[in-house]
Design a protein around this motif. Structure first.
Motif, PDB file in Angstrom:
ATOM      1  N   UNK A  83      -8.123 -60.419 -46.683  1.00 11.00           N
ATOM      2  CA  UNK A  83      -7.516 -60.635 -45.357  1.00 11.00           C
ATOM      3  C   UNK A  83      -5.947 -60.716 -45.259  1.00 11.00           C
ATOM      4  N   UNK A  84      -5.249 -61.417 -46.421  1.00  8.44           N
ATOM      5  CA  UNK A  84      -3.949 -61.545 -46.503  1.00  8.44           C
ATOM      6  C   UNK A  84      -3.341 -59.989 -46.760  1.00  8.44           C
ATOM      7  N   UNK A  85      -3.965 -59.279 -47.397  1.00  8.01           N
ATOM      8  CA  UNK A  85      -3.615 -57.995 -47.672  1.00  8.01           C
ATOM      9  C   UNK A  85      -3.648 -57.126 -46.576  1.00  8.01           C
ATOM     10  N   UNK A  86      -4.557 -57.384 -45.689  1.00 10.83           N
ATOM     11  CA  UNK A  86      -4.967 -56.638 -44.392  1.00 10.83           C
ATOM     12  C   UNK A  86      -3.819 -57.022 -43.303  1.00 10.83           C
ATOM     13  N   UNK A  87      -3.507 -58.183 -43.333  1.00  5.49           N
ATOM     14  CA  UNK A  87      -2.487 -58.808 -42.429  1.00  5.49           C
ATOM     15  C   UNK A  87      -1.113 -58.040 -42.867  1.00  5.49           C
ATOM     16  N   UNK A  88      -0.740 -58.144 -44.198  1.00  6.06           N
ATOM     17  CA  UNK A  88       0.547 -57.502 -44.651  1.00  6.06           C
ATOM     18  C   UNK A  88       0.656 -56.016 -44.160  1.00  6.06           C
ATOM     19  N   UNK A  89      -0.385 -55.173 -44.133  1.00  8.33           N
ATOM     20  CA  UNK A  89      -0.435 -53.919 -43.887  1.00  8.33           C
ATOM     21  C   UNK A  89      -0.534 -53.463 -42.334  1.00  8.33           C
ATOM     22  N   UNK A  90      -1.057 -54.669 -41.490  1.00 11.45           N
ATOM     23  CA  UNK A  90      -0.932 -54.340 -40.104  1.00 11.45           C
ATOM     24  C   UNK A  90       0.351 -54.549 -39.514  1.00 11.45           C
ATOM     25  N   UNK A  91       0.800 -53.395 -38.983  1.00 13.15           N
ATOM     26  CA  UNK A  91       2.096 -53.105 -38.283  1.00 13.15           C
ATOM     27  C   UNK A  91       2.076 -54.168 -37.091  1.00 13.15           C
ATOM     28  N   UNK A  92       1.014 -54.511 -36.416  1.00 14.96           N
ATOM     29  CA  UNK A  92       1.106 -55.070 -35.310  1.00 14.96           C
ATOM     30  C   UNK A  92       0.724 -56.717 -35.361  1.00 14.96           C
ATOM     31  N   UNK A  93       0.650 -56.954 -36.586  1.00  9.09           N
ATOM     32  CA  UNK A  93       0.493 -58.510 -36.977  1.00  9.09           C
ATOM     33  C   UNK A  93       1.927 -59.030 -37.447  1.00  9.09           C
ATOM     34  N   UNK A  94       2.236 -60.209 -36.779  1.00  4.45           N
ATOM     35  CA  UNK A  94       3.468 -60.689 -37.044  1.00  4.45           C
ATOM     36  C   UNK A  94       3.539 -61.951 -37.536  1.00  4.45           C
ATOM     37  N   UNK A  95       2.526 -62.718 -37.296  1.00  7.49           N
ATOM     38  CA  UNK A  95       2.704 -64.256 -37.876  1.00  7.49           C
ATOM     39  C   UNK A  95       1.385 -64.465 -38.511  1.00  7.49           C
ATOM     40  N   UNK A  96       1.221 -65.165 -39.675  1.00  5.57           N
ATOM     41  CA  UNK A  96      -0.281 -65.383 -40.059  1.00  5.57           C
ATOM     42  C   UNK A  96      -0.397 -67.067 -39.990  1.00  5.57           C
ATOM     43  N   UNK A  97      -1.375 -67.554 -39.617  1.00  3.06           N
ATOM     44  CA  UNK A  97      -1.692 -69.064 -39.156  1.00  3.06           C
ATOM     45  C   UNK A  97      -3.031 -69.442 -40.061  1.00  3.06           C
ATOM     46  N   UNK A  98      -2.749 -70.494 -41.202  1.00  2.00           N
ATOM     47  CA  UNK A  98      -3.905 -70.583 -42.203  1.00  2.00           C
ATOM     48  C   UNK A  98      -4.365 -72.196 -41.411  1.00  2.00           C
ATOM     49  N   UNK A  99      -5.905 -71.918 -40.977  1.00  2.00           N
ATOM     50  CA  UNK A  99      -6.510 -73.107 -40.645  1.00  2.00           C
ATOM     51  C   UNK A  99      -7.827 -73.516 -41.126  1.00  2.00           C
ATOM     52  N   UNK A 100      -8.365 -74.552 -41.250  1.00  2.00           N
ATOM     53  CA  UNK A 100      -9.738 -74.994 -41.907  1.00  2.00           C
ATOM     54  C   UNK A 100     -10.545 -75.436 -40.499  1.00  2.00           C
ATOM     55  N   UNK A 101     -11.961 -74.955 -40.384  1.00  2.00           N
ATOM     56  CA  UNK A 101     -12.804 -75.288 -39.601  1.00  2.00           C
ATOM     57  C   UNK A 101     -13.027 -76.655 -39.566  1.00  2.00           C
ATOM     58  N   UNK A 102     -13.753 -77.215 -38.669  1.00  2.00           N
ATOM     59  CA  UNK A 102     -13.969 -78.564 -38.612  1.00  2.00           C
ATOM     60  C   UNK A 102     -13.127 -79.730 -38.929  1.00  2.00           C
ATOM     61  N   UNK A 103     -13.202 -80.439 -39.573  1.00  2.00           N
ATOM     62  CA  UNK A 103     -12.223 -81.627 -39.904  1.00  2.00           C
ATOM     63  C   UNK A 103     -11.181 -81.533 -40.687  1.00  2.00           C
TER      64      UNK A 103
END
Length: 337
Positions: A83-103
């Protein structure tokens, strides 16, 4: 929480695309013998432990292993790498946010799997998280609940952290003899200084989001349940800027702290040089905007043609009121010109 974000995004005209939100049972994840022999996987045969979503130029990676407070097993770590590598290669993607589902954000390596497969297996699967910086583009951690052990280190690996006041952070691996696995000691020291870093690293003491903010770990401390929304809001404020200069300044800052005289420093210097051509074009456009009156007088809003909403302007417009004492007034009782 995701429904709230969808409403937030739809309200402010950001396109929303879900990239991977399917769940598969472990029985469905088994390969057929002939497929295993070929070493090929079909999409429907892969169990998903993360959810990747896009909001315009903002991408979120959501860890979804809620039964173990979003711990990181080998499969999850390898999915994150993709997923991170795909974000790196995506020219349209500018900012990456890491989140955890639930609590919770992330509780670190899966201890049960570590007992079965060994520490080195998980460390190898996490090799993508060892890069400094984690991504050349901006990254944000939306920290809530528990962010401990390697989960704490994942938050430290991000450029910015939005931390809920009730979050719990720290090096809980100290109890079990597990060392910092993702350059956590180096990153923590660069962020808060040697003395405070040693306190957390050596004692394993857990701290609240409030104390984390006091130590300088948070870009923003926020109320319980709002970390993801505030992170999206922060990410949106970064997307509007020309990205090449932003990344150059970020890499320079990271190099000064994490990669002095290293191979990674040389890699980042090369990236900065490659970004310079685009930055020069952005500078030309920026000069023209300034000459047209856009961004003058320190304004960080209305930098583009996209109209901003009231909620964006709340943190953008600042007024300074200067009150003069009686001894500073002119003889006629009026404030001096």
């Amino acid at each position: 929480m995701r429904m709230l974000i969808k409403r937030l995004v739809s309200t402010h005209n950001i396109s929303f695309v879900r990239l991977s939100a399917l769940r598969f049972s472990s029985s469905d994840a088994q390969k057929k013998p002939e497929e295993a022999a070929k070493g090929e996987d079909k999409p429907d045969d892969i169990k998903k432990n993360i959810v990747v979503e896009k909001y315009g130029g903002i991408t979120t990676i959501n860890i979804d292993r809620q039964k173990t407070r979003n711990s990181l097993d080998e499969d999850t770590l390898r999915e994150m790498e993709v997923a991170i590598d795909a974000f790196d290669k995506d020219d349209e993607a500018k900012v990456l946010v890491f989140n955890g589902e639930g609590g919770s954000f992330c509780s670190g390596f899966d201890m049960d799997e570590m007992g079965t497969k060994g520490y080195n297996t998980l460390k190898d699967a996490a090799r993508r998280l060892l890069r400094r910086p984690l991504c050349d583009k901006p990254t944000i951690a939306a920290v809530k609940g528990f962010a401990v052990a390697e989960g704490f280190e994942l938050a430290l690996a991000c450029d910015l952290r939005v931390i809920e006041d009730t979050a719990v952070l720290g090096c809980s691996g100290r109890r079990f003899g597990v060392p910092s696995s993702l350059f956590g000691g180096r990153r923590l020291t660069s962020l808060i200084g040697l003395s405070q870093a040693l306190d957390l690293l050596m004692t394993g003491r857990l701290i609240s989001g409030v104390e984390a903010n006091q130590k300088g770990l948070a870009a923003k401390v926020t109320a319980t349940g709002t970390a993801l929304g505030e992170s999206i809001k922060l990410a949106k404020s970064l997307v509007k800027f020309p990205q090449s200069a932003l990344m150059m300044d970020k890499l320079a800052a990271v190099n000064s702290q994490l990669n002095p005289n290293s191979d990674e420093s040389m890699r980042d210097e090369a990236i900065m040089q490659s970004l310079l051509g685009t930055a020069l074009e952005d500078i030309k456009e920026g000069v023209k905007k300034f000459q047209d009156g856009i961004g003058k007088h320190g304004k960080f809003y209305k930098l583009t043609e996209v109209p901003l909403q009231d909620w964006e302007l709340e943190n953008s417009v600042e007024e300074t009121v200067v009150k003069l004492g009686d001894d500073e007034k002119a003889p006629d009782g009026k404030a001096p010109k």
